[in-house]
Design an enzyme around this catalytic site. Structure first.
Site, PDB file in Angstrom:
ATOM      1  N   GLU A   4       0.955  -1.126  -0.056  1.00 43.90           N
ATOM      2  CA  GLU A   4       0.011   0.097  -0.016  1.00 43.90           C
ATOM      3  C   GLU A   4       1.045   1.128  -0.006  1.00 43.90           C
ATOM      4  O   GLU A   4       1.303   1.650   1.132  1.00 43.90           O
ATOM      5  CB  GLU A   4      -0.917   0.002   1.280  1.00 43.90           C
ATOM      6  CG  GLU A   4      -2.016  -1.163   1.298  1.00 43.90           C
ATOM      7  CD  GLU A   4      -3.132  -0.859   0.357  1.00 43.90           C
ATOM      8  OE1 GLU A   4      -3.147   0.283  -0.115  1.00 43.90           O
ATOM      9  OE2 GLU A   4      -3.967  -1.719   0.309  1.00 43.90           O
TER      10      GLU A   4
HETATM   11 ZN   LIG Z   1      -6.293  -0.920  -3.598  1.00 40.68          ZN
END
Ligand SMILES: [Zn+2]
Length: 707
Positions: free
Chosen positions: A653
């Site tokens: 992320e």
């Molecule tokens: Zn995502």
């Protein structure tokens, strides 16, 4: 009311006594000689008192009668072989009746009036035990790390207490630096799926490297002082002078990305294949619809069966009053105009209802229109309305409506499957605009530096690299042109009223919930069957072209042993398991201890490389299995790659929280940060992906894994 309840209740115990006095309809027999009371003090229960008494019964039949009549059998002690014993809660009358039938009361265990005193005593004892237990609550550091970023040092810890069930335990961490400065901060209890995990805090600013930390709990537990470890403790080899980077100048739309892929393929012919993935997407298209009538009062929705760009945008629909008495409901569809002539009664008043009109359109033109009643308009008289123009609602006039061919770059000197493969893919989620910048920067760095940098040459000579910069182009086009928080693809599986155009921004399938392992369909947490949910899992596993493409590429190249699924935002670095079942929080199988260690060691190298760009440090608490550090994501791609294809599959992320020195707070960056931030993310995470290639090359060189 059952006999048992009567028996238990002392006030009505006499009712049951009747049953005991006349078991099986027989008269009370005289006690047989063998059941004569043994010597010893007689058991006495005072009038009106209830007591727990141990009896020796004359035979098994009597016990069966007692059980059948609902006697309050507390226990069936078998302490004396060959005897039928039973502990019963009895009133004084019941005791007398049982004794008359031959039962011998051998022990008064406890009277009811003794009960409350014992309750008090037991509570005191329990309190004392709890107090004792509280004092012995044991604490353990799960993590204790420090690092420095842009001149600011941080401390990150996780502490577990053995008092897992006590939500009120407070844990405080105290640190000390080399010059004797100390400070402390509280941790918060972290539960997941109802289960205690540990106590944790966001990374805390500290003036310098802490040399010791200790933790104390409100129950009195304490840890020994430990020395925090440097995080991530790995530094990548420096890039040589002249190393080329920064090939990103702006956010890139799907059309921009397509052009970049084409250019790289042309420019570096000897190092690149451009692969067309097998499943074309639906395309940037939707069916065309319109409200006929006023949604606030009475309306139906008329939706096209084909897409708007298939000559359905602009088609008109209207209702008319025939102006005559006793007319039936009638429709005509001519010159792209659907005219609904409403039914009238004997006075000439319109009587067609919304439901009738919608059903009539459906029945008359099943290949062309799909009509349904607007929420709240059921049963109302259909108004005279229109003409309304059907429209697909898509604002991207520059965007091609054709089904999209998703492409992958295959990068390496030897692209025949004999070298270990690494796959990086991004933008499964449409709104995560920074993610293709990461993968494209990564790809171009490798290509541009091959001729001049020996290390890059070593990587490309030994590793076979696959990059899908944009898994979900249709959703991305929608995110750029229509609704910037679009997460899913553009396929609308909704039926009925959920096709109301007011839900247009909620349609689509979450690609990263549409894979086959640990899926919603398998009962795992984090996916949804609701077509308007943000984590809608689709109609079945791999129902979508986009997820099918990722798996097709991995399946077609058995040499792929590593994968990175690039998402934003939050600054996480994760690996399987990525899903659990809610009941008991049962995750997909955990990697072995060895493999977990390899995941963590490799992660530290990659986090070190990310850090080398602008000092960004992915937190240790955000480094680990998806199910532990983020949430359960049923049916995500990394889990299928890992569990089905044996690929070491990670997730980024990108977009770590930024430390605001002024407010002393961590701040989130979002899906579409100001471009400068997105640019910085592309640079640092591209360095992370280069390190992943190095990890793969080194593993191949170690002979630990064969392509
Ligand atoms: Zn995502």
């Amino acid at each position: 009311m059952s006999n048992r309840r009567i028996w238990v209740a002392g006030a009505t115990a006499a009712v049951l006594t009747v049953g005991l006095l006349a078991p099986s309809g027989s008269s009370i027999a005289a006690p047989p000689d063998t059941a004569k009371p043994a010597a010893g003090p007689a058991v006495k229960v005072a009038a009106g008192e209830t007591a727990l008494v141990r009896f020796r019964l004359p035979d098994e039949a009597m016990l069966r009668d007692l059980v059948a009549s609902g006697a309050d059998v507390a226990a069936r002690p078998r302490t004396t072989l060959g005897q039928v014993q039973v502990d019963l809660v009895v009133t004084d009358q019941e005791l007398a009746a049982l004794t008359a039938r031959g039962a011998v009361a051998t022990q008064l265990i406890q009277t009811a009036s003794e009960g409350s005193a014992r309750v008090m005593a037991s509570k005191e004892a329990a309190g004392a035990r709890a107090a004792l237990a509280a004092n012995t609550d044991t604490l353990q550091f799960l993590q204790s790390y420090w690092w420095t970023s842009e001149g600011q040092s941080f401390l990150a810890v996780q502490v577990a207490t053995t008092a897992t069930a006590d939500p009120d335990v407070e844990i405080t961490v105290t640190w000390k630096t080399a010059d004797g400065t100390t400070g402390s901060f509280p941790l918060s209890r972290f539960e997941d799926s109802g289960e205690y995990q540990y106590h944790v805090a966001l990374p805390q600013p500290v003036p310098a490297q802490p040399v010791t930390v200790t933790a104390n709990s409100s129950l009195g537990g304490t840890t020994r002082a430990i020395r925090p470890t440097a995080w991530p403790g790995a530094v990548p080899p420096p890039n040589p002078a002249g190393y080329q980077k920064d090939f990103i100048a702006a956010y890139m739309t799907p059309t921009d990305i397509q052009a970049r892929v084409k250019r790289l393929g042309r420019q570096y012919k000897s190092l690149v294949d451009v692969i067309d993935l097998p499943n074309k997407t639906q395309g940037y298209r939707r069916t065309a619809s319109a409200y006929l009538g006023d949604p606030a009062t009475a309306a139906i929705v008329v939706d096209s069966v084909k897409f708007g760009d298939q000559k359905m945008n602009g088609v008109q629909v209207k209702t008319v009053d025939p102006g005559k008495k006793n007319k039936p409901l009638k429709t005509t569809y001519k010159d792209r105009v659907l005219t609904v002539s409403l039914a009238t009664d004997s006075t000439g008043a319109v009587i067609s209802t919304t439901d009738q009109v919608a059903a009539f359109i459906d029945a008359g033109y099943p290949q062309v229109f799909n009509a349904f009643v607007e929420d709240g308009s059921a049963g109302k008289v259909m108004p005279i309305a229109g003409p309304a123009r059907l429209d697909d609602g898509l604002d991207g006039t520059e965007v091609s409506k054709k089904p999209w061919t998703v492409q992958a770059l295959r990068i390496g000197k030897v692209r025949d499957g004999s070298k270990i493969g690494v796959m990086a893919y991004s933008q499964e989620h449409a709104r995560e605009w920074a993610t293709p910048l990461v993968t494209l920067e990564f790809a171009e760095r490798l290509l541009a530096n091959y001729a001049t940098d020996a290390e890059t040459r070593s990587l490309l000579d030994n590793v076979d690299i696959f990059v899908i910069p944009m898994v979900n182009p249709d959703g991305a086009n929608y995110a750029f042109n229509d609704y910037n928080f679009q997460r899913k693809n553009l396929v609308n599986h909704c039926t009925g009223a959920q096709r109301d155009p007011r839900f247009a921004n909620s349609w689509g399938v979450d690609i990263n919930r549409n894979y086959t392992v640990g899926s919603y369909f398998d009962g795992y947490v984090g996916g949804s069957a609701n077509c308007t949910s943000g984590t809608y899992s689709g109609t079945s596993e791999l129902s979508e072209a986009e997820s099918g493409n990722v798996i097709a590429l991995a399946r077609a190249h058995a040499n792929i042993k590593f994968a990175m699924n690039v998402h934003s935002y939050g600054g996480y670095f994760m690996w399987p398991p990525g899903a659990y079942k809610a009941d008991g929080r049962i995750t997909l199988p955990r990697p072995s201890i060895e493999e977990s260690a390899y995941f963590m060691d490799s992660a530290k190298r990659i986090i070190g490389a990310i850090r080398s760009s602008r000092g960004t440090v992915t937190w240790p608490s955000y480094t680990g299995p998806v199910a532990d550090v983020l949430y359960s994501a049923a049916g995500n791609s990394a889990d299928q790659l890992y569990y089905e294809l044996g690929i070491l599959a990670w997730d980024f992320e990108v977009g770590n929280d930024l430390w605001n020195a002024e407010t002393q707070e961590w701040e989130g960056v979002g899906f579409q940060p100001p471009y400068d931030e997105a640019h910085a993310e592309s640079q640092e995470y591209a360095s992370g992906l280069v390190e992943l290639v190095r990890v793969a090359r080194d593993m191949q060189a170690d002979g630990a894994i064969q392509p």
